[in-house]
Write an enzyme that holds these catalytic residues in place. Sequence first.
Site, PDB file in Angstrom:
ATOM      1  CG  HIS A 145       0.717 -24.223 -11.928  1.00  0.00           C
ATOM      2  ND1 HIS A 145       0.441 -25.338 -11.169  1.00  0.00           N
ATOM      3  CD2 HIS A 145       1.601 -23.484 -11.207  1.00  0.00           C
ATOM      4  CE1 HIS A 145       1.108 -25.264 -10.023  1.00  0.00           C
ATOM      5  NE2 HIS A 145       1.826 -24.148 -10.031  1.00  0.00           N
ATOM      6  CE1 TYR A 356       2.189 -33.439   6.523  1.00  0.00           C
ATOM      7  CE2 TYR A 356       1.524 -34.144   4.327  1.00  0.00           C
ATOM      8  CZ  TYR A 356       2.476 -34.072   5.330  1.00  0.00           C
ATOM      9  OH  TYR A 356       3.701 -34.653   5.135  1.00  0.00           O
TER      10      TYR A 356
END
Length: 433
Positions: A145, A356
């Site tokens: 990340h 979602y």
Amino acid sequence: MEERSHKVLLALVMLFLFAVIVLQYVCPGTECQLLRLRALSPAAAADPYRAEDETPARFVPRFNFSAGDLLRRVDFNIKGDDLIVFLHIQKTGGTTFGRHLVRNIQLEQPCECRAGQKKCTCHRPGKQETWLFSRFSTGWSCGLHADWTELTNCVPSVVDNKKEVRLRPSSWSGNTHLKAKRKVNRLRKPIRNCAANQTAATPSGNIAQTGLRNFYYITILRDPVSRYLSEWRHVQRGATWKASLHVCDGRSPTTEELPSCYTGDDWSGCSLQEFMDCPYNLANNRQVRMLSDLSLVGCYNLSVMPEEQRNKVLLDSAKENLKRMAFFGLTEFQRKTQYLFEKTFNMNFISPFTQYNSTRASSVEIDEQTQRRIEALNFLDMELYDYAKDLFLQRYQYMRQKEHQEARRKRQEQRKILRAKQALLREQGENSS
């Protein structure tokens, strides 16, 4: 009477057939027919991008952006040396979007994804080199990340071989450019705004210069409260991201600069209260930290400048870097994110994105006091997200307007061609008579 009605019906059928024959002669292609079918279709009137994410029918902008800030169309050359670099912020839906990039794009040479393997091989057509820098194509080549500070200093050296690095002008080497950038910031000179397809003088934009690659940086953002709760649930299950390097100015932070919130192997089982109480928790304002140039504030050394000044510099840097990126999407707007990416890079997805509305974060019930506490802990992210959402929706609105204008221009051209053919037919008919 019945015989008369049959004659009328027969006449109407003959008239319809005659009209079809004339239309085929005047406009033999499918464009005119499809144009009329779309106009008559009730589904065409519905906007597929509006209802799925509950966007207000009338979006009222809060920030003033130039046309260069809103227009995002880049000449991405997948067969050349251009590279898309995905900055993946934790718990923003980046994993889903990253899979779309390697599995769901229509390509001349699709990515090869084997069962049981996370990484896919995404080669350029006819070449053994990648066009995509992401966890699902190149892995965590710049660290787990990696943030903006790490990526912009690491990616060029990773994707270019040593020969290309030696040929690169010294003014564009990582250290030289970093020093120049610091000098500019010390002098507080205004930053020149560059659209994504223009020559940019910052690593966050596109390096459109002869002999250099074009780096197109992209990312996904999420509502700060939902992202924070999602990260807490993830940490609660044992996630640590201890492998993250956090490299800034050539080194990782010391334990004094970046203390740990837990003493064991991980922080599994921690309560939300414990998660919020840790003053060193990198989950706080993570999106601002991931998108800003940390070298401007002395990296992780909090004694370089007062906290208020540090926060302002970080927020301004994150906003500027986000605005200059070739593309960014929002988790809460999946279909619009898909639309803007397709329009920006002229690359189409095979299947539509799914919105979602139910996630692990949405299943966490918190009271109003906890909500305010999380917002206070992420006050920089809250301001960045408001800015990003406004820019995102303005870009979407701007691109849709451009699309409608282009469609209107094509219809006008088709009408001109149709009238010209009709006039020619009339002229031919008069001459023959």
